[in-house]
Scaffold this active site. Structure first.
Site, short mmCIF file in Angstrom:
data_model
loop_
_atom_site.label_atom_id
_atom_site.label_comp_id
_atom_site.label_asym_id
_atom_site.label_seq_id
_atom_site.Cartn_x
_atom_site.Cartn_y
_atom_site.Cartn_z
N GLU A 33 0.90 -1.15 -0.27
CA GLU A 33 -0.01 0.16 0.42
C GLU A 33 0.78 0.78 -0.12
O GLU A 33 0.22 2.33 0.55
CB GLU A 33 -0.94 0.12 1.10
CG GLU A 33 -2.26 -0.94 1.43
CD GLU A 33 -2.72 -1.36 2.67
OE1 GLU A 33 -1.99 -0.38 3.28
OE2 GLU A 33 -3.26 -2.38 2.36
N HIS A 34 1.83 1.18 -0.29
CA HIS A 34 2.99 2.53 -0.34
C HIS A 34 3.68 2.05 -1.55
O HIS A 34 5.08 1.98 -1.63
CB HIS A 34 3.74 2.30 1.15
CG HIS A 34 4.60 3.52 1.40
ND1 HIS A 34 6.21 3.63 1.45
CD2 HIS A 34 4.33 4.68 1.34
CE1 HIS A 34 6.06 4.97 1.39
NE2 HIS A 34 5.01 5.73 1.59
N PHE A 35 3.16 2.74 -2.27
CA PHE A 35 3.45 3.08 -4.00
C PHE A 35 4.22 4.62 -3.60
O PHE A 35 3.66 5.13 -5.05
CB PHE A 35 3.05 2.07 -5.12
CG PHE A 35 3.65 0.58 -5.08
CD1 PHE A 35 2.95 0.29 -4.08
CD2 PHE A 35 3.42 0.07 -6.05
CE1 PHE A 35 3.05 -1.32 -4.03
CE2 PHE A 35 4.08 -1.15 -5.87
CZ PHE A 35 3.41 -1.56 -5.51
#
Lengths: 175, 128
Positions: A33-35
């Site tokens: 969830e962290h791009f």
């Protein structure tokens, strides 16, 4: 093992220094969830910097807690400084080195260095670890807080997860 | 060390500890009111003073602890004569004139000024 952001303690000099490592895996949910992207780079999975700070807080927190025989409820009170120059990605290993700068009955201040071990870079050079930042922290011993607030007697800071971490790292600790 | 030199070092230290601008750190500025210090910042400042000036600070020596919660020293929201005497004894670096003029308990934090911090360092350096 919820909310553990270090995998193993690799060096402990009681009351002085603690070194811990964290292997970043694509299997970790937060990575999914962290791009983040930058103007020069497409989105890619990156370990959030706030969790890198938490990793250092756990490294330094264990060091301070160990110095007090795990009798104190050691909590992170202040991030005095946090500078990181490179984004940690899956497959890399973070190495945290925390050093106690000052320690009293009320709390402690620590200085910390974050290094990144990138397997690709390591394969191509003799340098195994690259310093990517520094994180200085301030810890409070909750039961000695200046405001006089009372907390439960049980040491809820150093939970079972920390006990397991110490055991798997081969360090004896009486919680 | 000259008082102005101490003030310069204290200013630099407070800018770092409290993330304030250096022009905000005037001698009259109160740490808790004007500069936004919280209780944990007192510990941070105490550690930084020890490092920068090379003296040791005992717990409660820089800022009084527990005085405002003791019914002997504070009654009905007002610092008693006994409380003022204790403050004078425990924290001689504080100027208590304004608190004596209006001994409301909220005014205790107002005596902790940058100037008081400089006086504290001056006194510690003299006795070191």
């Amino acid at each position: 093992m919820r909310w553990m952001w270090i995998d193993r303690i690799v060096e402990l000099v009681p009351g002085e220094k603690l070194v811990a490592v964290k292997h970043i895996s694509m299997a970790e949910e937060h990575i999914h969830e962290h791009f983040p992207s930058t103007p020069n780079r497409k989105p890619m999975p990156i370990m959030p910097m706030s969790l890198v700070v938490e990793g250092m807080a756990q490294t330094a927190g264990v060091l301070v807690g160990h110095a007090e025989g795990f009798k104190e409820k050691v909590v992170l009170a202040k991030v005095s400084k946090a500078e990181l120059t490179r984004e940690p990605t899956p497959g890399c290993t973070l190495r945290y080195t925390a050093i106690i700068e000052q320690r009293t009955a009320v709390g402690a201040s620590t200085k910390g260095i974050v290094e990144l071990i990138d397997p690709q870079a390591t394969a191509n050079s003799a340098e195994s670890a690259q310093v990517i930042g520094s994180i200085d922290l301030l810890f409070s011993h909750l039961d000695n807080n200046m405001t006089g607030v009372q907390y439960p007697k049980e040491n809820f800071v150093f939970s079972e997860s920390f006990k397991t971490l110490m055991e798997t790292s081969g360090i004896e600790a009486d919680f | 060390m000259e008082r102005s030199e101490i003030l310069d070092k204290v200013r630099e230290l407070l800018v770092d500890a409290l993330a304030v601008d250096d022009d905000e750190v005037t001698p009259e500025a109160t740490l808790i009111g004007d500069l936004g210090a919280e209780s944990i910042d007192i510990l941070d400042i105490s550690f930084k003073l020890e490092q920068d000036f090379g003296f040791k600070i005992a717990q409660g020596e820089l800022f009084p602890e527990g005085v405002t919660k003791d019914p002997d020293f504070v009654q009905d929201g007002v610092v008693t004569e006994k409380g003022l005497e204790l403050l004078k004894e425990r924290v001689p670096h504080f100027n208590l004139d304004t608190l004596k003029a209006d001994p409301s308990v909220e005014n205790v934090a107002k005596i902790f000024t940058v100037d008081a911090l400089v006086t504290f360092c001056e006194q510690k350096l003299q006795t070191a």
